[in-house]
Design a protein around this motif. Structure first.
Motif, PDB file in Angstrom:
ATOM      1  N   ARG A  23       0.807  -0.901  -0.264  1.00  0.00           N
ATOM      2  CA  ARG A  23      -0.289   0.417   0.045  1.00  0.00           C
ATOM      3  C   ARG A  23       1.113   1.631  -0.072  1.00  0.00           C
ATOM      4  NH1 ARG A  23      -3.461  -1.850   5.432  1.00  0.00           N
ATOM      5  NH2 ARG A  23      -3.258   0.265   5.929  1.00  0.00           N
ATOM      6  N   LEU A  24       0.488   1.821  -1.047  1.00  0.00           N
ATOM      7  CA  LEU A  24       1.302   3.414  -0.542  1.00  0.00           C
ATOM      8  C   LEU A  24       0.932   4.456  -0.863  1.00  0.00           C
ATOM      9  CD1 LEU A  24       2.177   4.930  -4.068  1.00  0.00           C
ATOM     10  CD2 LEU A  24       3.551   2.717  -3.727  1.00  0.00           C
ATOM     11  N   TYR A  25       1.486   5.929  -0.713  1.00  0.00           N
ATOM     12  CA  TYR A  25       1.048   7.017  -0.850  1.00  0.00           C
ATOM     13  C   TYR A  25       1.865   8.165  -1.230  1.00  0.00           C
ATOM     14  CZ  TYR A  25       1.547   8.689   3.430  1.00  0.00           C
ATOM     15  OH  TYR A  25       2.350   9.758   4.821  1.00  0.00           O
ATOM     16  N   HIS A  26       2.101   9.108  -2.131  1.00  0.00           N
ATOM     17  CA  HIS A  26       2.642  10.482  -2.502  1.00  0.00           C
ATOM     18  C   HIS A  26       2.336  11.124  -1.782  1.00  0.00           C
ATOM     19  CE1 HIS A  26       4.307  12.468  -5.804  1.00  0.00           C
ATOM     20  NE2 HIS A  26       4.813  12.863  -4.443  1.00  0.00           N
ATOM     21  N   ASP A  27       3.037  11.549  -0.947  1.00  0.00           N
ATOM     22  CA  ASP A  27       2.990  12.781   0.280  1.00  0.00           C
ATOM     23  C   ASP A  27       3.379  12.945   0.151  1.00  0.00           C
ATOM     24  OD1 ASP A  27       2.730  14.294   2.776  1.00  0.00           O
ATOM     25  OD2 ASP A  27       4.307  13.391   3.461  1.00  0.00           O
ATOM     26  N   VAL A  28       2.810  14.507  -1.151  1.00  0.00           N
ATOM     27  CA  VAL A  28       3.157  15.511  -1.496  1.00  0.00           C
ATOM     28  C   VAL A  28       3.719  16.924  -1.400  1.00  0.00           C
ATOM     29  CG1 VAL A  28       2.376  16.727  -3.491  1.00  0.00           C
ATOM     30  CG2 VAL A  28       1.503  14.903  -3.603  1.00  0.00           C
ATOM     31  N   ASN A  29       2.777  16.602  -0.481  1.00  0.00           N
ATOM     32  CA  ASN A  29       3.696  18.294   0.669  1.00  0.00           C
ATOM     33  C   ASN A  29       4.655  18.001   2.130  1.00  0.00           C
ATOM     34  OD1 ASN A  29       1.754  17.009   2.713  1.00  0.00           O
ATOM     35  ND2 ASN A  29       0.577  18.494   2.340  1.00  0.00           N
ATOM     36  N   ASP A  30       5.124  16.794   1.804  1.00  0.00           N
ATOM     37  CA  ASP A  30       6.145  16.558   2.707  1.00  0.00           C
ATOM     38  C   ASP A  30       5.325  16.486   4.850  1.00  0.00           C
ATOM     39  OD1 ASP A  30       8.084  14.697   2.133  1.00  0.00           O
ATOM     40  OD2 ASP A  30       9.190  16.224   1.298  1.00  0.00           O
ATOM     41  N   ASP A  31       4.054  16.502   4.593  1.00  0.00           N
ATOM     42  CA  ASP A  31       3.732  16.697   6.415  1.00  0.00           C
ATOM     43  C   ASP A  31       3.924  15.426   6.950  1.00  0.00           C
ATOM     44  OD1 ASP A  31       1.493  15.621   4.857  1.00  0.00           O
ATOM     45  OD2 ASP A  31       0.242  17.147   6.050  1.00  0.00           O
ATOM     46  N   GLY A  32       4.151  14.232   6.014  1.00  0.00           N
ATOM     47  CA  GLY A  32       4.454  12.936   7.131  1.00  0.00           C
ATOM     48  C   GLY A  32       3.105  12.053   7.043  1.00  0.00           C
ATOM     49  N   GLU A  33       1.709  13.051   6.410  1.00  0.00           N
ATOM     50  CA  GLU A  33       0.067  12.383   6.005  1.00  0.00           C
ATOM     51  C   GLU A  33       0.246  12.167   5.039  1.00  0.00           C
ATOM     52  OE1 GLU A  33      -2.068  14.610   9.101  1.00  0.00           O
ATOM     53  OE2 GLU A  33      -0.043  14.453  10.650  1.00  0.00           O
ATOM     54  N   MET A  34      -1.003  11.279   5.136  1.00  0.00           N
ATOM     55  CA  MET A  34      -1.947  10.904   3.592  1.00  0.00           C
ATOM     56  C   MET A  34      -2.983  12.032   3.825  1.00  0.00           C
ATOM     57  SD  MET A  34      -3.111   8.231   1.644  1.00  0.00           S
ATOM     58  CE  MET A  34      -4.350   8.193   0.876  1.00  0.00           C
ATOM     59  N   ASN A  35      -3.655  13.497   3.519  1.00  0.00           N
ATOM     60  CA  ASN A  35      -4.234  14.178   3.636  1.00  0.00           C
ATOM     61  C   ASN A  35      -5.575  13.877   3.023  1.00  0.00           C
ATOM     62  OD1 ASN A  35      -1.285  16.173   3.145  1.00  0.00           O
ATOM     63  ND2 ASN A  35      -2.387  16.696   4.598  1.00  0.00           N
ATOM     64  N   THR A  36      -6.130  14.780   3.456  1.00  0.00           N
ATOM     65  CA  THR A  36      -7.699  13.861   3.182  1.00  0.00           C
ATOM     66  C   THR A  36      -8.763  14.948   3.747  1.00  0.00           C
ATOM     67  OG1 THR A  36      -8.732  13.974   5.263  1.00  0.00           O
ATOM     68  CG2 THR A  36      -7.487  11.933   4.343  1.00  0.00           C
ATOM     69  N   ASN A  37      -9.451  15.522   2.033  1.00  0.00           N
ATOM     70  CA  ASN A  37     -10.090  16.458   2.274  1.00  0.00           C
ATOM     71  C   ASN A  37     -10.918  16.815   3.449  1.00  0.00           C
ATOM     72  OD1 ASN A  37     -12.549  15.298   1.481  1.00  0.00           O
ATOM     73  ND2 ASN A  37     -13.038  15.615  -0.271  1.00  0.00           N
ATOM     74  N   PRO A  38     -12.277  18.004   3.967  1.00  0.00           N
ATOM     75  CA  PRO A  38     -13.183  17.326   4.424  1.00  0.00           C
ATOM     76  C   PRO A  38     -13.560  16.196   4.964  1.00  0.00           C
ATOM     77  CG  PRO A  38     -13.053  20.026   4.244  1.00  0.00           C
ATOM     78  CD  PRO A  38     -12.237  19.381   2.966  1.00  0.00           C
ATOM     79  N   PHE A  39     -14.117  15.588   4.570  1.00  0.00           N
ATOM     80  CA  PHE A  39     -15.047  14.712   4.154  1.00  0.00           C
ATOM     81  C   PHE A  39     -14.567  13.107   4.331  1.00  0.00           C
ATOM     82  CE2 PHE A  39     -19.686  17.168   2.402  1.00  0.00           C
ATOM     83  CZ  PHE A  39     -19.006  17.993   3.757  1.00  0.00           C
ATOM     84  N   GLY A  40     -12.916  13.301   4.742  1.00  0.00           N
ATOM     85  CA  GLY A  40     -12.536  12.296   4.842  1.00  0.00           C
ATOM     86  C   GLY A  40     -11.740  11.628   3.244  1.00  0.00           C
TER      87      GLY A  40
END
Ligand code: FE2
Lengths: 492, 140
Positions: free
Chosen positions: B83-100
């Motif tokens: 499983r992978l994600y691209h941490d584009v903004n390098d904040d160490g998290e998989m970012n989500t929109n306000p609805f997750g």
């Protein structure tokens, strides 16, 4: 209502109609081959490539010389692959129309929105994506709301950008000239894939407000006249009410929390609805300058799809017009039968009634029902959020086919209703207000909208004088072909 | 005590030796990365860990082109999934929109896709052979 006027139009257009039936292609031919009723043209597939720009023929009246602009419209326009029918009207792929009007000429063109759903289903020539009334195929992956986006409900023009709107996913950016699809619209990086309702509210100066609905959480978009997102906030409406539309005054957003609840929102969406009238109709009033400044009011339980617009009296009373139903329509099966060409009078259930809602500064709201049935309420764009006279509706019903028969205009100031009944042979859709040049009040505007002439099997665009719809159309342009019934449009 | 110590030592040595004896190497290529910035955060799972948080192994790979490569050595041969994600903004998290819903790109081995959730183990699993395996994931 003026029947003789209608009959005059029928007679006057007879010759050209006869010709038009002969040359109408694709849609009406296949409908006849399947021995579908004539009205089924409204639910027949549009050609996969849409429609190249084609001049419409002036068949009645004189076009207003000041009428210049484009009527953009959206609606589901693909309902079957072979013998397989879409499970719900709301799940047809969105077809974007442009009827460009200038110098008395009208030119129609249309293109499907190239969503992933559209692309993959066209390639496979079968239904794959889950939707409002569709379970979908197990093989079709869904990783975001836009994987099921049908982009089929309305259009919005912001700062020269044309957007095709759905309600449970992103808006799709379109080329306003060619109607080619650019792709999903992301208002801000952190809002990627957020829903964007098909009923944005545009202030007279061009600022746009809209909602993102996700169960009991509702996002609020504020978009500047330059098309950039100015603000986004979240409010909680307490329960997962179905929200298709809402309303707005100059100072407030009014979110109607109808007691039509859907907790699951898994496809088919329509199967998850529950009518819970014990909650009544609750309304959250949000200050446009401070989303945390909220108050609630309530009214007896009602279901609705569409509002007109709101305004505020000097004492703070908020008033808005809306088409209210006593209980839900278009539930399981709603709209599915028509796609298959099935309809009889027993399909009449509830009808929307034009209602004025009065919300006093404190206490419960009051409902004033006019007795006028209708849908697709529209107001003059110069008076959105402001006090005004008129609201226009697609009104009336036929006992021979689905759809509206009549364009009705109610004047809240005089209490008068004027209407033009097209009769059984024409299905009336949403008409939009277009201000007359130099006009000051909403009594000085045109109403422009499409009808489906089921007798001739072709489409017509009609113009009325908004203050005198009972005089009948000012002019009618006719296409050489038909296209399916749609939902909403915008004038730009 | 002595006995325990020697046992521990034996186990420790055995642990060092055994995997090497069955050493299986895995190369994971991640291709078609849209944005040349941030980090690919990659987790390697077996069936027991796939639906949880703890990966068997992992890698964070700086994105400097359109592809990155992760190398894992000394794996037990068998079934794994990525499983992978691209941490584009390098904040160490998989970012989500306000609805997750994720706002950063993500992917699974076999380019498997989910349906209202992550891709299922059966769709994402692949075999790491004893003599080594290369697996390629194409972002879209
Ligand atoms: Fe609508």
């Amino acid at each position: 209502m003026d029947l003789s006027r209608r009959h005059f139009i029928e007679a006057g257009m007879g010759a050209s109609l006869a010709g038009a039936v002969g040359v109408s292609f694709g849609l009406s031919a296949s409908a006849k081959a399947n021995s579908m009723p004539a009205w089924h043209l409204g639910y027949a597939n549009a050609p996969a490539g849409g429609f190249d720009p084609a001049p419409m023929k002036l068949v009645f009246g004189t076009p207003p010389s000041d009428l210049k602009g484009s009527l953009y419209r959206n609606g589901p326009a693909h309902f079957s692959y072979g013998d397989e029918y879409a499970s719900h009207w709301f799940d047809g792929d969105g077809l974007i129309h442009r009827i460009a009007i200038e110098d008395g000429q009208a030119v129609h063109q249309a293109r499907f929105v190239e969503t992933r759903k559209r692309r993959e289903e066209q390639a496979a020539q079968t239904f794959l994506a889950p939707g409002f009334g569709t379970l979908g195929d197990e093989s079709y992956y869904v990783e975001s709301a836009d994987d099921t986006n049908a982009a089929n409900t309305s259009v919005l023009m912001v700062d020269g950008e044309l957007l095709a709107l759905w309600e449970a996913g992103s808006a799709f950016s379109m080329n306003p000239e060619t109607l080619e699809t650019k792709g999903p619209k992301t208002w801000r990086d952190d809002l990627k894939g957020m829903p964007f309702l098909a009923h944005p509210k545009v202030e007279p100066d061009g600022r746009v407000w809209n909602l993102a609905v996700g169960g009991s959480r509702v996002g609020i978009y504020r978009i500047g006249t330059n098309g950039a997102l100015e603000d986004f906030g979240l409010v909680n409406i307490g329960r997962a009410a179905y929200i298709h539309d809402w309303t707005m005054s100059e100072r407030h957003l009014i979110i109607l929390v109808q007691p039509w609840i859907n907790e699951s929102l898994r496809p088919p969406v329509v199967a998850g609805f529950e009518w819970q009238p014990q909650h009544g109709l609750q309304m959250l009033i949000v200050d446009k300058d401070d989303f945390s400044n909220q108050r609630w009011t309530q009214a007896p339980a009602r279901m609705f799809f569409h509002t007109g617009s709101a305004w505020e009296e000097s004492d703070g009373t908020i008033k808005f017009d809306v088409s209210f139903y006593k209980e839900p329509i278009l539930g399981v099966g709603g709209g599915a039968a028509e796609i298959r060409g099935e309809w009889d009078q027993s399909y009449f259930s509830e009808e929307g009634v034009l209602t004025l809602v009065e919300i006093p500064p404190q206490g419960d709201a009051k409902l004033i029902e006019t007795g006028i049935i209708g849908e697709f309420p529209q107001v003059d764009p110069r008076f959105r959020g402001k006090s005004r006279n008129l609201v226009a509706l697609a009104s009336g019903a036929s006992n021979t086919r689905p759809g509206s028969t009549t364009l009705a205009v109610h004047n809240w100031t005089s209490g008068e209703t004027k209407a033009f009944d097209f009769g059984d042979n024409r299905i009336v859709e949403e008409f939009l207000f277009v201000p007359k040049s130099g006009g000051q009040s909403d009594l000085e505007s045109w109403l422009v909208g499409p009808v489906l002439n089921i007798k001739a099997g072709v489409r017509e665009i009609c113009v009325f004088d908004a203050a005198h719809v009972d005089d009948g159309p000012v002019c009618i342009w006719q296409a050489e072909y038909s296209w399916p019934l749609g939902f909403h449009g915008t004038w730009a | 005590m002595t006995r325990l110590t020697s046992l521990t030592a034996i186990v420790a040595v055995a642990c060092m030796i055994t995997p090497v004896a069955n050493a299986a190497d895995l190369t994971v290529n991640v291709e078609n990365i849209a944005q040349t910035k941030g980090t690919i955060m990659l987790g390697l799972f077996d069936q027991a860990t796939y639906n949880g948080d703890g990966a068997v192994n992992g890698a964070s790979l700086k994105v400097e082109g359109t592809s990155v490569t992760a190398e894992f050595e000394g794996l037990e041969p068998g079934e794994y999934a990525v499983r992978l994600y691209h941490d584009v903004n390098d904040d160490g998290e998989m970012n989500t929109n306000p609805f997750g819903m994720p706002t950063e790109p993500f992917a699974f081995s076999n380019d498997a896709k989910g349906r209202f959730g992550p891709a299922k183990w059966d769709a994402a699993k692949f075999v790491v052979e004893a003599d080594g395996t290369t697996h390629t994931i194409t972002m879209n």
